[in-house]
Design a protein around this motif. Structure first.
Motif, short mmCIF file in Angstrom:
data_model
loop_
_atom_site.label_atom_id
_atom_site.label_comp_id
_atom_site.label_asym_id
_atom_site.label_seq_id
_atom_site.Cartn_x
_atom_site.Cartn_y
_atom_site.Cartn_z
N SER A 1 0.87 -1.18 0.00
CA SER A 1 0.00 0.00 0.00
C SER A 1 0.90 1.22 0.00
CB SER A 1 -0.86 0.01 1.26
OG SER A 1 -1.64 -1.14 1.34
N GLY A 2 0.32 2.37 0.22
CA GLY A 2 1.12 3.56 0.44
C GLY A 2 1.19 4.52 -0.74
N ALA A 3 0.60 4.14 -1.90
CA ALA A 3 0.71 5.03 -3.06
C ALA A 3 0.03 6.38 -2.78
CB ALA A 3 0.10 4.37 -4.29
N ILE A 4 -1.17 6.31 -2.25
CA ILE A 4 -1.91 7.56 -2.04
C ILE A 4 -1.21 8.39 -0.95
CG2 ILE A 4 -4.13 8.56 -1.34
CD1 ILE A 4 -5.47 6.06 -2.63
N ALA A 5 -0.82 7.73 0.14
CA ALA A 5 -0.13 8.46 1.22
C ALA A 5 1.17 9.08 0.73
CB ALA A 5 0.14 7.51 2.38
N MET A 6 1.94 8.36 -0.09
CA MET A 6 3.21 8.91 -0.59
C MET A 6 2.94 10.10 -1.50
SD MET A 6 5.81 7.00 0.47
CE MET A 6 7.07 6.63 -0.67
N GLY A 7 1.81 10.04 -2.22
CA GLY A 7 1.41 11.19 -3.05
C GLY A 7 1.12 12.40 -2.18
N VAL A 8 0.45 12.15 -1.04
CA VAL A 8 0.16 13.23 -0.08
C VAL A 8 1.47 13.86 0.39
CG1 VAL A 8 -0.74 13.72 2.26
CG2 VAL A 8 -2.03 12.22 0.73
N GLY A 9 2.42 13.00 0.74
CA GLY A 9 3.72 13.48 1.24
C GLY A 9 4.48 14.21 0.15
N LYS A 10 4.51 13.65 -1.03
CA LYS A 10 5.33 14.21 -2.12
C LYS A 10 4.81 15.58 -2.56
CE LYS A 10 8.33 13.23 -5.58
NZ LYS A 10 9.02 12.40 -6.50
#
Ligand code: GLU
Length: 257
Positions: free
Chosen positions: A46-55
């Motif tokens: 998982s983590g694609a959406i969260a990493m997008g938030v961070g990036k």
């Protein structure tokens, strides 16, 4: 052993959505070492959406679908960049596979997926799988990566699915609310009593909870694959799991209740 490891968003990122560098580095190191020891590994991340938030320096996960899909497109690149970089340090080759529900519901497409996975494992690659969030709207999505992890584990006839989450396992009550809650270390059948314990253990950035984890357990157990729920805070626990030691909650294959 053929092991599918599912990493939840809360394991991979800080609450800010930025990468938890120390943990992800350790996870990739341990998984590389297990591969070196002869185990076959598949990662469902998982983590694609969260990493997008961070990036993109957003303060929280948006709720509208086009924004989530756009963030997944940004974050998935970042996620694979990190895995490619970290696993390459230990000379392992990652392979990205993005799926939607329709890819695994249609028998022909499911077989294509199976064939690709078999070949990737023969080639010694480390498949990294996520939902194709950029195109997966509600009607065609798997919806959560606990279920996706179980679909993958069943498809590749894995020995074990490990769900690494922000909780130690299944408890007799919600441990965040009840100090008397006890960890259940073994489940041999999904009885109504066990299913009633699901409650809701979701996190702010992730999608799953105990309901999706028990559903995943049912799918695995019916297909002859054991499943473990454990806390992703301790990547080294994967060594103990591979050695057959008791960690978290283990669901034994054979009876689905
Ligand atoms: N596919 C989603 C993502 O990569 C996560 C789904 C889940 O956490 O279950 O952001």
């Amino acid at each position: 052993m053929r092991i599918v490891v599912k990493l939840g968003t809360s394991t991979l990122t800080h609450a800010t959505g930025k990468l938890n560098i120390r943990r992800v580095e350790l996870l990739c190191k341990v998984m590389s070492d297990l591969k070196n020891a002869g185990h076959e590994l598949v990662l469902v991340s998982s983590g694609a959406i969260a990493m997008g938030v961070g990036k993109l320096n957003l303060t929280k996960k948006p709720s509208d679908i086009p924004s989530k899909q756009a963030l997944a497109a940004v974050g998935q690149c970042e996620l694979m960049y990190i895995y490619d970089k970290l696993f390459s340090e230990y000379h392992h080759t990652v392979a990205q596979i993005l799926l939607t529900g329709s890819d695994v519901e249609d028998p022909q497409r499911r077989e294509n997926f199976h064939n690709t996975m078999s070949r990737l494992l023969e080639l010694g690659a480390l498949p990294v799988i996520n939902e194709n969030d950029t195109v997966a709207t509600a009607e065609i999505s798997v919806g959560d990566n606990d279920t996706l992890g179980a679909i993958v584990a069943v498809n590749v006839q894995a020995d074990l699915l490990v769900l690494m989450s922000d909780i130690e396992g299944l408890y007799t009550a919600d441990p965040r609310k009840d100090p008397g809650a006890r960890l259940i270390s073994e489940v041999r059948a999904l009885t109504p009593e066990i299913l009633a314990l699901a409650g809701d253990a979701g996190s702010a950035l992730g999608t799953g909870g105990m309901v999706t984890k028990l559903r995943a357990a049912g799918m695995c157990m019916a297909a002859g694959c054991d499943m473990i729920i454990t806390n992703g805070q301790r990547p080294e626990d994967l060594y103990r799991i591979a050695a057959g030691e008791p960690v978290g909650t283990r669901f034994f294959a054979g009876k689905e209740g």
